[in-house]
Design a protein around this motif. Structure first.
Motif, short mmCIF file in Angstrom:
data_model
loop_
_atom_site.label_atom_id
_atom_site.label_comp_id
_atom_site.label_asym_id
_atom_site.label_seq_id
_atom_site.Cartn_x
_atom_site.Cartn_y
_atom_site.Cartn_z
N ASP A 101 0.91 -1.35 -0.08
CA ASP A 101 0.04 -0.10 0.03
C ASP A 101 0.91 1.20 -0.18
OD1 ASP A 101 -2.19 -1.74 0.07
OD2 ASP A 101 -2.80 -1.29 2.15
N LEU A 102 2.15 1.33 0.67
CA LEU A 102 2.74 2.33 0.73
C LEU A 102 3.40 2.75 -0.52
CD1 LEU A 102 4.21 4.67 2.37
CD2 LEU A 102 6.04 2.95 2.87
N LYS A 105 0.83 4.20 -2.71
CA LYS A 105 0.64 5.59 -2.49
C LYS A 105 1.85 6.37 -2.91
CE LYS A 105 -2.19 6.35 1.56
NZ LYS A 105 -2.01 6.67 2.87
N GLU A 129 4.53 11.17 4.18
CA GLU A 129 3.56 10.51 3.59
C GLU A 129 4.08 8.96 4.29
OE1 GLU A 129 0.06 9.11 2.35
OE2 GLU A 129 0.65 11.35 2.16
N LYS A 132 3.18 8.95 8.09
CA LYS A 132 1.86 9.03 8.33
C LYS A 132 1.17 7.55 8.02
CE LYS A 132 -1.90 10.83 5.93
NZ LYS A 132 -2.46 11.81 4.80
N HIS A 133 1.66 6.94 6.91
CA HIS A 133 1.39 5.67 6.65
C HIS A 133 1.66 4.74 7.37
CE1 HIS A 133 -0.27 2.70 3.50
NE2 HIS A 133 0.68 1.90 3.83
N HIS A 137 -0.76 2.23 9.74
CA HIS A 137 -0.95 0.77 9.44
C HIS A 137 -0.09 -0.02 9.93
CE1 HIS A 137 -4.07 2.30 6.49
NE2 HIS A 137 -3.08 3.28 6.07
#
Length: 172
Positions: A101-102, A105, A129, A132-133, A137
């Motif tokens: 997922d990272l 993004k 980012e 934050k991710h 998660h």
């Protein structure tokens, strides 16, 4: 010598794609030191056998992302950077998803790698980012805030260097 040159090229590319493979480089250096130490036929044959076995191990390592259920060596590199020894099987699976997922993004155009080196704001945005991710998660029971910050820094440093280091970028 041709085998050694081919292994060195292969190993350099493997480490560029995934910095956690530095142990392979160290193992290779030990084999080379053994070769340089003795020159009798039996020792040279042993070193050659070690080099062929090492080459086979490199092939296995290059396929590890498939065994881990990941889509690419890029995902494997991020997954490896996020891992630690005390993870449960469930945590490992969660981290695989976090890595996938990272990277999805970060593929966003605002983080275009050609702008990453020249624009401090793009670097700051990418770092933010990633942090934050990871805070959102990563399994909360497995990582404390300091570990998350360290992992985020390692992921950013890898993407920055692998994407912009000389030659062909790992990340396009």
């Amino acid at each position: 010598m041709n085998l050694m040159e081919k292994i060195e090229e292969r190993l350099a590319a493997m480490v560029a794609r995934n910095p956690t493979r530095v142990d392979l480089y160290e193992r290779y250096q030990e084999i080379v030191q053994e070769y340089n130490k003795d020159k009798d036929a039996a020792e040279i044959q042993k070193v050659m056998d070690d080099l062929f076995a090492f080459n086979d191990d490199c092939s296995e390592e290059e396929k590890r992302y498939l065994r881990e259920g990941l889509d690419s060596e890029t995902e494997l590199a991020v997954f490896d950077l996020l891992q630690k020894d005390s993870l449960t099987k469930g945590d490992r699976e969660a981290i695989k998803k976090v890595a996938k997922d990272l990277l999805g993004k970060l593929a966003d155009q605002r983080f275009a790698l050609e702008r990453l080196r020249s624009m401090a704001t793009v670097q700051a945005q990418m770092k933010a980012e990633i942090i934050k991710h990871l805070y959102a998660h990563l399994p909360a029971s497995a990582y404390d805030p300091d570990e998350i910050n360290i992992k985020a820094g390692a992921v950013f440093a890898h993407i920055y260097s692998a994407g912009l280091g000389g030659g062909t970028p790992v990340y396009h």
